[in-house]
Structure formats: structure tokens, C-alpha cells
Design a protein around this motif. Structure first.
Motif, PDB file in Angstrom:
ATOM      1  N   LEU A   1     -35.171 -23.099  -6.610  1.00 16.46           N
ATOM      2  CA  LEU A   1     -36.305 -23.725  -7.271  1.00 16.46           C
ATOM      3  C   LEU A   1     -37.425 -23.571  -6.282  1.00 16.46           C
ATOM      4  O   LEU A   1     -38.672 -23.555  -6.662  1.00 16.46           O
ATOM      5  N   LEU A   2     -37.266 -24.020  -5.112  1.00 12.06           N
ATOM      6  CA  LEU A   2     -38.061 -23.990  -4.056  1.00 12.06           C
ATOM      7  C   LEU A   2     -38.409 -22.513  -3.769  1.00 12.06           C
ATOM      8  O   LEU A   2     -39.598 -22.310  -3.552  1.00 12.06           O
ATOM      9  N   LEU A   3     -37.466 -21.609  -3.996  1.00  9.64           N
ATOM     10  CA  LEU A   3     -38.068 -20.229  -3.674  1.00  9.64           C
ATOM     11  C   LEU A   3     -39.075 -19.753  -4.862  1.00  9.64           C
ATOM     12  O   LEU A   3     -39.886 -19.155  -4.634  1.00  9.64           O
ATOM     13  N   ILE A   4     -38.762 -20.313  -6.009  1.00 10.25           N
ATOM     14  CA  ILE A   4     -39.629 -19.968  -7.231  1.00 10.25           C
ATOM     15  C   ILE A   4     -40.869 -20.562  -6.796  1.00 10.25           C
ATOM     16  O   ILE A   4     -42.047 -19.766  -6.931  1.00 10.25           O
ATOM     17  N   GLY A   5     -40.970 -21.833  -6.360  1.00  2.32           N
ATOM     18  CA  GLY A   5     -42.397 -22.442  -5.682  1.00  2.32           C
ATOM     19  C   GLY A   5     -43.129 -23.023  -6.861  1.00  2.32           C
ATOM     20  O   GLY A   5     -44.376 -23.395  -6.304  1.00  2.32           O
ATOM     21  N   THR A   6     -43.166 -22.804  -7.972  1.00  3.29           N
ATOM     22  CA  THR A   6     -44.030 -23.224  -8.981  1.00  3.29           C
ATOM     23  C   THR A   6     -44.105 -24.803  -8.965  1.00  3.29           C
ATOM     24  O   THR A   6     -42.845 -25.346  -9.123  1.00  3.29           O
ATOM     25  N   PRO A   7     -45.132 -25.422  -9.684  1.00  6.03           N
ATOM     26  CA  PRO A   7     -44.953 -26.767  -9.866  1.00  6.03           C
ATOM     27  C   PRO A   7     -44.000 -27.173 -11.014  1.00  6.03           C
ATOM     28  O   PRO A   7     -43.115 -28.094 -11.005  1.00  6.03           O
ATOM     29  N   GLU A   8     -43.812 -26.238 -12.036  1.00  9.68           N
ATOM     30  CA  GLU A   8     -42.577 -26.407 -12.912  1.00  9.68           C
ATOM     31  C   GLU A   8     -41.173 -26.623 -12.245  1.00  9.68           C
ATOM     32  O   GLU A   8     -40.396 -27.123 -12.663  1.00  9.68           O
ATOM     33  N   ALA A   9     -41.113 -25.549 -11.157  1.00  6.57           N
ATOM     34  CA  ALA A   9     -39.868 -25.442 -10.650  1.00  6.57           C
ATOM     35  C   ALA A   9     -39.493 -26.724  -9.920  1.00  6.57           C
ATOM     36  O   ALA A   9     -38.428 -27.248  -9.781  1.00  6.57           O
ATOM     37  N   LYS A  10     -40.581 -27.166  -9.280  1.00  6.73           N
ATOM     38  CA  LYS A  10     -40.284 -28.533  -8.534  1.00  6.73           C
ATOM     39  C   LYS A  10     -40.006 -29.343  -9.424  1.00  6.73           C
ATOM     40  O   LYS A  10     -39.354 -30.462  -8.721  1.00  6.73           O
ATOM     41  N   GLN A  11     -40.616 -29.458 -10.504  1.00  7.02           N
ATOM     42  CA  GLN A  11     -40.252 -30.674 -11.488  1.00  7.02           C
ATOM     43  C   GLN A  11     -38.905 -30.419 -12.134  1.00  7.02           C
ATOM     44  O   GLN A  11     -38.274 -31.606 -12.293  1.00  7.02           O
ATOM     45  N   LYS A  12     -38.476 -29.275 -12.257  1.00  9.76           N
ATOM     46  CA  LYS A  12     -37.091 -28.946 -12.684  1.00  9.76           C
ATOM     47  C   LYS A  12     -35.998 -29.558 -11.442  1.00  9.76           C
ATOM     48  O   LYS A  12     -34.907 -30.052 -11.813  1.00  9.76           O
ATOM     49  N   ARG A  13     -36.354 -29.380 -10.238  1.00  7.45           N
ATOM     50  CA  ARG A  13     -35.407 -29.953  -9.044  1.00  7.45           C
ATOM     51  C   ARG A  13     -35.585 -31.358  -9.240  1.00  7.45           C
ATOM     52  O   ARG A  13     -34.400 -32.056  -9.090  1.00  7.45           O
ATOM     53  N   GLU A  14     -36.590 -31.894  -9.602  1.00 11.34           N
ATOM     54  CA  GLU A  14     -36.762 -33.512  -9.665  1.00 11.34           C
ATOM     55  C   GLU A  14     -36.085 -33.985 -10.896  1.00 11.34           C
ATOM     56  O   GLU A  14     -35.054 -34.857 -10.506  1.00 11.34           O
ATOM     57  N   SER A  15     -36.101 -33.290 -12.091  1.00 11.29           N
ATOM     58  CA  SER A  15     -35.112 -33.749 -13.274  1.00 11.29           C
ATOM     59  C   SER A  15     -33.847 -33.670 -12.873  1.00 11.29           C
ATOM     60  O   SER A  15     -32.763 -34.287 -13.280  1.00 11.29           O
ATOM     61  N   LEU A  16     -33.130 -32.475 -12.180  1.00 10.91           N
ATOM     62  CA  LEU A  16     -31.867 -32.319 -11.977  1.00 10.91           C
ATOM     63  C   LEU A  16     -31.675 -33.418 -11.012  1.00 10.91           C
ATOM     64  O   LEU A  16     -30.132 -33.978 -11.445  1.00 10.91           O
ATOM     65  N   TRP A  17     -32.052 -33.790 -10.050  1.00 10.79           N
ATOM     66  CA  TRP A  17     -31.644 -35.048  -9.329  1.00 10.79           C
ATOM     67  C   TRP A  17     -31.543 -36.372 -10.241  1.00 10.79           C
ATOM     68  O   TRP A  17     -30.675 -37.087  -9.978  1.00 10.79           O
ATOM     69  N   MET A  18     -32.620 -36.523 -11.155  1.00  7.63           N
ATOM     70  CA  MET A  18     -32.702 -37.712 -12.136  1.00  7.63           C
ATOM     71  C   MET A  18     -31.497 -37.597 -13.004  1.00  7.63           C
ATOM     72  O   MET A  18     -31.030 -38.921 -13.302  1.00  7.63           O
ATOM     73  N   TYR A  19     -31.149 -36.401 -13.344  1.00  6.69           N
ATOM     74  CA  TYR A  19     -30.133 -36.263 -14.418  1.00  6.69           C
ATOM     75  C   TYR A  19     -28.582 -36.916 -13.635  1.00  6.69           C
ATOM     76  O   TYR A  19     -28.090 -37.591 -14.279  1.00  6.69           O
ATOM     77  N   ILE A  20     -28.404 -36.525 -12.570  1.00  6.83           N
ATOM     78  CA  ILE A  20     -27.407 -36.904 -11.798  1.00  6.83           C
ATOM     79  C   ILE A  20     -27.309 -38.480 -11.523  1.00  6.83           C
ATOM     80  O   ILE A  20     -26.424 -39.116 -11.793  1.00  6.83           O
ATOM     81  N   LYS A  21     -28.489 -39.109 -11.176  1.00  6.67           N
ATOM     82  CA  LYS A  21     -28.776 -40.435 -10.911  1.00  6.67           C
ATOM     83  C   LYS A  21     -28.464 -41.058 -12.391  1.00  6.67           C
ATOM     84  O   LYS A  21     -27.839 -42.479 -12.348  1.00  6.67           O
ATOM     85  N   THR A  22     -28.822 -40.778 -13.406  1.00  9.02           N
ATOM     86  CA  THR A  22     -28.855 -41.374 -14.645  1.00  9.02           C
ATOM     87  C   THR A  22     -27.116 -41.367 -15.247  1.00  9.02           C
ATOM     88  O   THR A  22     -26.828 -42.380 -15.594  1.00  9.02           O
ATOM     89  N   HIS A  23     -26.567 -40.295 -14.825  1.00  8.34           N
ATOM     90  CA  HIS A  23     -25.176 -40.175 -15.454  1.00  8.34           C
ATOM     91  C   HIS A  23     -24.148 -40.723 -14.253  1.00  8.34           C
ATOM     92  O   HIS A  23     -22.846 -40.940 -14.875  1.00  8.34           O
ATOM     93  N   ASN A  24     -24.620 -40.661 -13.178  1.00  5.14           N
ATOM     94  CA  ASN A  24     -23.310 -41.165 -12.134  1.00  5.14           C
ATOM     95  C   ASN A  24     -24.070 -41.478 -10.846  1.00  5.14           C
ATOM     96  O   ASN A  24     -24.481 -40.722  -9.829  1.00  5.14           O
TER      97      ASN A  24
END
Length: 340
Positions: A276-299
Motif C-alpha cells: 500500500l505504501l508502494l502504491i502511495g496514493t491517498p486511497e492506498a494510505k486510507q486502506k492501510r489505516e482501515s486494515l489496522w482499524m479492522y484488526i483493532k475492532t475485531h481483536n
């Protein structure tokens, strides 16, 4: 008796599948080969049928609508009759001499009724066109030839983890685990390599250089550009693996295995975040944040463990400096381990 069922998922594999299947045939009547033609539009189905006709007691051909690699594995597991189950991708191959050694060990275990739930062998990153090979072994983790439990294993190095290429599950263990891979999704081999592990009670490492993992095709799923184009599927599988096991419950009975699975989730998180960092777009950075928040929400415990105790925490550093450090570390590891 069929000691091994080989499942070979094939999609438009006419140009390389014969190299793969011919090495499996060296197992003779001790093996079963299930070629799954996954909706191919080239000569793959014709080649599969020819092998089934020429080797009717060894080879079966299954033809199905296109469902992706996972659907091919599912079909093979459903039809398998061998004691052990092995997925071999159609562009990969096995060392024939090492396969004979493995089969001899399977015969000994069958006579002694001491068959382990999981057998682990070496695999090789085979950069075929560059004529270079990188060997991945596990001698530092397991005592070669000894059947053991998870509590007896030693530590994995940072570059080591159990992947589909190295694993030979007993077929009934896979069925007990309920593993069923999603259709039309790449990177499902990660789910196959992780979800069944809590059902494994005994395992054995054999120091055999057995599986040749081909690297070099431009369209290969581990190719950096291809992985970036399929990042949503990588994220999907990362989430599935992260939630496939109750790690807190597992830690009460199998703490070493729980730590290993946490570390493997960390590696998958790192792969997702780095690309996602290699892609480097604002959308990609948001996906990285969303992935971490998904893990935080579920476990929440897993989230804190991943951030504070594992390598994935270094892929979630704040600011541009943090991003630059992450990418620098990735490129260094890529040069050392030659993983794509």
C-alpha cells in the motif's frame, strides 16, 4: 495404497504443466495426482485428459468452471484418497529423488503406525531464468526426522515461516479443520498454511530439498507490480487469516503455536502495508489505516501485539519519515532474501 494425493490446480497452464506433472509421476502407484482444469481456455483440459488416459490408476482429471486457485484446491481435497495431501502449483515442480525419500519415510511410518499430522520439508525459490536458487530450510526450528509436538520446536528466524510449498498435511487433518478456500481470490495459500495448524498435534521435519517454487513470470502473483494490482485480495486474505483462530484460547494450550501464528499474521500485515505504501496514493494510505482499524475492532489484543511486539508495527510508523523507513527496510530484505 496412495500415500500422497497431489492436487494441481491449472488455469491456462499448457506451456508448463507437463514439467510439473512429470515430476509427480515419479511417485508411481504410491501417489494420486488430481489435475483440476479450472475453466481453462487453452489446451490445459486436453493435456489433463491425456494424462488421465495414459495413467488411469494414478491421474484423475477434474474439469470445472473457473473459480480460481482456491476452488482448485477445494476440488482436489474433496476427491482426495491419499493419506497426505499436497498442493503443487502447475508452474512448480518437485525433486524426484527427494520425493522417493519422502515416500520411503511414509512407508516406514505406515508400518509403525506413527504417521505425524504434518510433515515439513524444504522448498527452493527457483529463479529459473536467472539460474539461481535460494534454499529455505528449517533445521534450526525442528530436529530432522523426529516426530514432535509444537512445544518442542525452537524459534523461527525472521525470514522463516511455514508456507504451502513446505507443508504436507494428513488429509484427515485438513478435513477436520474445515478448510475451504474462497473462490476468485489470490493469496489463499496463506489461509491453507495457517487455519489447519491448531488441529495438528504431531509434526515432523524432513531435511529434503523437495519443492521448487518457480519465480520469473511477469504475471506471477508474487510479482511486486501484480501484487499491488491485487492489493484488495491480499488485504482480504490477511483479514481471514487474522480471524481464523482464537489465538487467546490457543495460547492456553499451545503457546508456541499461538506465538507463531501471531508472527505470521504480522508478516501478512507487513506485506499488505508495504505494498500500500508502494502504491502511495491517498486511497492506498486510507486502506492501510482501515486494515489496522479492522484488526483493532475485531481483536484488540492482537492489534496491540502486532503494533508493539512484531515486525508489522514497523510498517505502521507515523509520518513521511516512518513511511520512508518502512520502504527502506523492505528493499533491503528483498535484496537479501530474493523473495520476488
Amino acid at each position: 495404497m496412495k500415500y500422497i494425493t497431489f492436487t494441481v490446480p491449472c488455469y491456462n497452464s499448457e506451456s508448463y504443466m507437463e514439467r510439473c506433472i512429470d515430476t509427480l509421476l515419479s511417485g508411481g502407484e504410491s501417489v494420486e495426482i488430481i489435475i483440476v482444469d479450472d475453466g481453462s481456455t487453452d489446451r490445459t483440459g486436453e493435456i489433463a485428459d491425456r494424462y488421465a488416459k495414459n495413467y488411469p490408476t494414478i491421474v484423475k482429471a477434474i474439469h470445472q468452471e473457473n473459480g480460481g486457485h482456491g476452488a482448485g484446491v477445494n476440488a482436489g481435497l474433496l476427491a482426495a484418497t491419499g493419506t497426505y495431501f499436497k498442493v503443487v502449483d502447475s508452474d512448480d515442480w518437485l525433486d524426484e529423488f527427494a520425493l522417493q525419500s519422502l515416500l520411503e519415510q511414509f512407508r516406514c511410518w505406515e508400518e509403525e503406525t506413527t504417521q505425524p499430522d504434518l510433515v515439513i520439508c524444504n522448498y527452493l525459490y527457483d529463479h529459473y531464468y536467472e539460474n539461481t536458487v535460494k534454499r529455505m530450510s528449517y533445521r534450526n526450528v525442528f530436529a530432522p526426522g523426529k516426530i514432535c509436538t509444537w512445544q518442542e520446536i525452537r524459534s523461527f528466524r525472521p525470514s522463516q515461516y511455514l508456507v504451502m510449498h513446505s507443508l504436507w498435511y494428513r488429509t484427515d487433518i485438513l478435513r477436520q479443520s474445515g478448510i475451504r478456500l474462497p473462490k476468485h481470490t489470490f493469496y489463499v495459500d496463506n489461509l491453507f498454511a495457517n487455519q489447519p495448524l491448531p488441529f495438528v498435534k504431531t509434526l515432523c521435519y524432513l531435511n529434503l530439498d523437495l519443492y521448487h517454487y518457480f519465480l520469473g513470470r511477469d504475471d506471477q502473483s508474487v510479482n511486486e507490480k501484480v501484487l499491488m494490482s491485487r492489493i484488495d485480495q491480499q488485504i482480504r486474505v490477511t483479514k481471514l487469516v487474522a480471524l481464523s483462530t482464537d489465538l487467546e484460547k490457543l495460547a492456553q494450550t499451545q503457546p508456541k503455536l499461538a506465538r507463531y501464528l501471531t508472527r505470521n499474521i504480522s508478516i501478512m500485515m507487513s506485506i499488505s502495508c508495504i505494498h500500500l505504501l508502494l502504491i502511495g496514493t491517498p486511497e492506498a494510505k486510507q486502506k492501510r489505516e482501515s486494515l489496522w482499524m479492522y484488526i483493532k475492532t475485531h481483536n484488540k489484543k492482537l492489534y496491540h501485539d502486532l503494533k508493539r511486539k512484531t515486525i508489522s508495527g514497523f510498517t505502521y510508523l507515523p509520518g513521511k519519515i516512518g513511511d520512508a523507513l518502512t520502504l527502506c527496510g523492505y528493499r533491503t530484505a528483498k535484496r537479501i532474501y530474493q523473495f520476488n
